[in-house]
Write a protein that holds these residues in place. Structure first.
Motif, PDB file in Angstrom:
ATOM      1  N   PRO A   1      -1.463 -67.790  45.096  1.00 11.03           N
ATOM      2  CA  PRO A   1      -1.422 -66.362  45.440  1.00 11.03           C
ATOM      3  C   PRO A   1      -2.225 -65.514  44.465  1.00 11.03           C
ATOM      4  N   ARG A   2      -2.670 -64.361  44.932  1.00 14.96           N
ATOM      5  CA  ARG A   2      -3.467 -63.457  44.105  1.00 14.96           C
ATOM      6  C   ARG A   2      -2.687 -62.182  43.809  1.00 14.96           C
ATOM      7  N   GLY A   3      -3.328 -61.316  42.994  1.00 12.38           N
ATOM      8  CA  GLY A   3      -2.722 -60.047  42.669  1.00 12.38           C
ATOM      9  C   GLY A   3      -1.516 -60.202  41.768  1.00 12.38           C
ATOM     10  N   ILE A   4      -0.539 -59.298  41.979  1.00 10.37           N
ATOM     11  CA  ILE A   4       0.658 -59.306  41.139  1.00 10.37           C
ATOM     12  C   ILE A   4       1.442 -60.604  41.308  1.00 10.37           C
ATOM     13  N   MET A   5       1.559 -61.057  42.537  1.00 18.78           N
ATOM     14  CA  MET A   5       2.291 -62.296  42.800  1.00 18.78           C
ATOM     15  C   MET A   5       1.594 -63.493  42.150  1.00 18.78           C
ATOM     16  N   GLY A   6       0.260 -63.457  42.142  1.00 18.10           N
ATOM     17  CA  GLY A   6      -0.491 -64.531  41.490  1.00 18.10           C
ATOM     18  C   GLY A   6      -0.259 -64.529  39.983  1.00 18.10           C
ATOM     19  N   GLY A   7      -0.223 -63.326  39.392  1.00 13.90           N
ATOM     20  CA  GLY A   7       0.044 -63.228  37.958  1.00 13.90           C
ATOM     21  C   GLY A   7       1.431 -63.718  37.605  1.00 13.90           C
ATOM     22  N   LEU A   8       2.426 -63.355  38.425  1.00 11.73           N
ATOM     23  CA  LEU A   8       3.789 -63.820  38.196  1.00 11.73           C
ATOM     24  C   LEU A   8       3.894 -65.331  38.356  1.00 11.73           C
ATOM     25  N   TYR A   9       3.150 -65.861  39.312  1.00 12.53           N
ATOM     26  CA  TYR A   9       3.164 -67.312  39.546  1.00 12.53           C
ATOM     27  C   TYR A   9       2.588 -68.049  38.342  1.00 12.53           C
ATOM     28  N   ARG A  10       1.453 -67.565  37.827  1.00 12.60           N
ATOM     29  CA  ARG A  10       0.836 -68.208  36.665  1.00 12.60           C
ATOM     30  C   ARG A  10       1.715 -68.071  35.424  1.00 12.60           C
ATOM     31  N   ALA A  11       2.339 -66.894  35.277  1.00 11.66           N
ATOM     32  CA  ALA A  11       3.235 -66.699  34.134  1.00 11.66           C
ATOM     33  C   ALA A  11       4.419 -67.656  34.194  1.00 11.66           C
ATOM     34  N   SER A  12       4.996 -67.829  35.382  1.00  6.96           N
ATOM     35  CA  SER A  12       6.126 -68.749  35.532  1.00  6.96           C
ATOM     36  C   SER A  12       5.708 -70.189  35.267  1.00  6.96           C
ATOM     37  N   GLU A  13       4.478 -70.525  35.640  1.00  9.99           N
ATOM     38  CA  GLU A  13       3.957 -71.874  35.360  1.00  9.99           C
ATOM     39  C   GLU A  13       3.894 -72.128  33.858  1.00  9.99           C
ATOM     40  N   TRP A  14       3.359 -71.157  33.123  1.00 10.56           N
ATOM     41  CA  TRP A  14       3.234 -71.321  31.673  1.00 10.56           C
ATOM     42  C   TRP A  14       4.601 -71.306  30.988  1.00 10.56           C
ATOM     43  N   ILE A  15       5.521 -70.525  31.473  1.00  8.44           N
ATOM     44  CA  ILE A  15       6.883 -70.546  30.931  1.00  8.44           C
ATOM     45  C   ILE A  15       7.490 -71.932  31.107  1.00  8.44           C
ATOM     46  N   MET A  16       7.294 -72.511  32.294  1.00 10.57           N
ATOM     47  CA  MET A  16       7.811 -73.846  32.564  1.00 10.57           C
ATOM     48  C   MET A  16       7.145 -74.888  31.684  1.00 10.57           C
ATOM     49  N   ARG A  17       5.821 -74.802  31.508  1.00 11.36           N
ATOM     50  CA  ARG A  17       5.103 -75.778  30.691  1.00 11.36           C
ATOM     51  C   ARG A  17       5.542 -75.724  29.234  1.00 11.36           C
ATOM     52  N   LEU A  18       5.552 -74.516  28.677  1.00 10.16           N
ATOM     53  CA  LEU A  18       5.916 -74.361  27.264  1.00 10.16           C
ATOM     54  C   LEU A  18       7.353 -74.793  26.998  1.00 10.16           C
ATOM     55  N   SER A  19       8.264 -74.400  27.878  1.00 12.41           N
ATOM     56  CA  SER A  19       9.670 -74.742  27.675  1.00 12.41           C
ATOM     57  C   SER A  19       9.908 -76.242  27.848  1.00 12.41           C
ATOM     58  N   CYS A  20       9.234 -76.850  28.808  1.00 12.01           N
ATOM     59  CA  CYS A  20       9.395 -78.288  29.052  1.00 12.01           C
ATOM     60  C   CYS A  20       8.951 -79.101  27.841  1.00 12.01           C
ATOM     61  N   ILE A  21       7.778 -78.788  27.311  1.00  5.22           N
ATOM     62  CA  ILE A  21       7.268 -79.526  26.156  1.00  5.22           C
ATOM     63  C   ILE A  21       8.119 -79.267  24.926  1.00  5.22           C
ATOM     64  N   ASN A  22       8.600 -78.032  24.761  1.00  9.22           N
ATOM     65  CA  ASN A  22       9.458 -77.721  23.613  1.00  9.22           C
ATOM     66  C   ASN A  22      10.755 -78.529  23.672  1.00  9.22           C
ATOM     67  N   LEU A  23      11.335 -78.643  24.864  1.00  5.58           N
ATOM     68  CA  LEU A  23      12.558 -79.418  25.030  1.00  5.58           C
ATOM     69  C   LEU A  23      12.321 -80.907  24.770  1.00  5.58           C
ATOM     70  N   LEU A  24      11.188 -81.425  25.219  1.00  2.00           N
ATOM     71  CA  LEU A  24      10.846 -82.823  24.946  1.00  2.00           C
ATOM     72  C   LEU A  24      10.676 -83.052  23.443  1.00  2.00           C
ATOM     73  N   TRP A  25      10.032 -82.091  22.781  1.00  5.32           N
ATOM     74  CA  TRP A  25       9.828 -82.180  21.326  1.00  5.32           C
ATOM     75  C   TRP A  25      11.162 -82.244  20.592  1.00  5.32           C
ATOM     76  N   ILE A  26      12.099 -81.372  20.990  1.00  4.31           N
ATOM     77  CA  ILE A  26      13.419 -81.348  20.359  1.00  4.31           C
ATOM     78  C   ILE A  26      14.190 -82.625  20.673  1.00  4.31           C
ATOM     79  N   LEU A  27      14.103 -83.083  21.914  1.00  6.58           N
ATOM     80  CA  LEU A  27      14.829 -84.285  22.325  1.00  6.58           C
ATOM     81  C   LEU A  27      14.369 -85.508  21.538  1.00  6.58           C
ATOM     82  N   CYS A  28      13.045 -85.685  21.410  1.00  4.89           N
ATOM     83  CA  CYS A  28      12.520 -86.850  20.695  1.00  4.89           C
ATOM     84  C   CYS A  28      12.737 -86.738  19.186  1.00  4.89           C
TER      85      CYS A  28
END
Length: 269
Positions: free
Chosen positions: A3-30
């Motif tokens: 998606p583009r526009g505001i919805m596209g920005g929110l989509y990309r932001a949610s993707e990066w939130i998911m990526r950063l949080s996922c890797i951080n949790l893996l780092w803590i777990l290991c």
């Protein structure tokens, strides 16, 4: 289709939130044995569970136990996190995170463990010295020197992890080059310290939930981005030098041509 526009920005932001949080949790777990013991030690200090006259002994024992755990848990986990951060910074944002993380963990385990032993011993010595001078009479001014040294060591460690996931080098070559970059690029080192220090400050004082979900992955991304900037500049300098060396014989041959010399100067010889 993205998606583009505001919805596209929110989509990309949610993707990066998911990526950063996922890797951080893996780092803590290991690295969980290290983090669990660290959290328990910090809670004891914050809850005044350690008598003042036992403070130095407590710090020494805690630092030694953390130094034993770190090379086998924290360091390989951090190397894996930097392997993912490298992909993100270099433009491969859609990299499979779990596969990249655990491959980075496996491939860099030995070198990160060996380096972890060296750095852990060094950091333990500096931390114990800091507390020794801090609690002694008239030693608080001296203790600040050890804070600076610890920061310098941690920055060189970040450069080490960045180089570990970027180059095929022997362990001591990586350590040596990480130290040289840290000292040789003071402004980049300072910017890394300021940015990462800000993230830690906000995480510990304002939004403690960041420690679980974002702090480690954000710091790894910042540190690798700074290293990658240094790497790109060094590559550009090397290419310019090679280009200059290739052009020099051509320029010399061109200047040696007699037919290009002005007539007045030829006649005056």
């Amino acid at each position: 289709m993205e998606p583009r526009g505001i919805m596209g920005g929110l989509y990309r932001a949610s993707e990066w939130i998911m990526r950063l949080s996922c890797i951080n949790l893996l780092w803590i777990l290991c690295g969980s044995p290290f983090f669990i013991f660290l959290a328990m030690s910090l809670l004891s200090l914050l809850n005044n569970g350690v008598p003042e006259d036992q403070m130095l002994v407590f710090v020494q024992q805690t630092a030694i136990l953390l130094a034993i755990l770190a090379p086998f848990t924290l360091f390989p986990s951090t190397a894996a996190m930097f392997a993912v951060a490298r992909k993100w910074v270099t433009g491969d944002s859609d990299v499979p995170m779990f596969k990249t993380f655990f491959r980075g963990y496996k491939d860099n385990f030995k070198q990160s463990m060996l380096t972890g032993i060296i750095y852990s011993i060094l950091i333990v010595v500096l931390v114990v010295d800091y507390f020794f001078f801090f609690i002694s009479d008239g030693g608080k001014n001296v203790s600040s020197i050890f804070i600076g040294l610890v920061v310098l060591v941690i920055i060189s460690l970040m450069n080490f992890f960045s180089m570990l996931v970027h180059y095929h080098m022997k362990t001591f070559q990586l350590i040596k080059n990480a130290i040289l970059i840290t000292i040789g690029k003071p402004f980049r080192s300072l910017s890394t310290a300021i940015l990462c220090g800000f993230v830690l400050y906000v995480s510990f004082t304002q939004f403690t939930w960041l420690l679980i979900f974002f702090t480690g992955s954000i710091i790894a991304t910042i540190a690798y981005w700074n290293f990658n900037t240094i790497y790109n500049k060094l590559q550009q300098q090397l290419e310019d030098m090679q280009k200059s060396e290739e052009e020099e014989p051509e320029i010399t041959a061109e200047l040696d041509r007699e037919d290009l010399v002005k007539t007045d100067y030829k006649d005056s010889k």
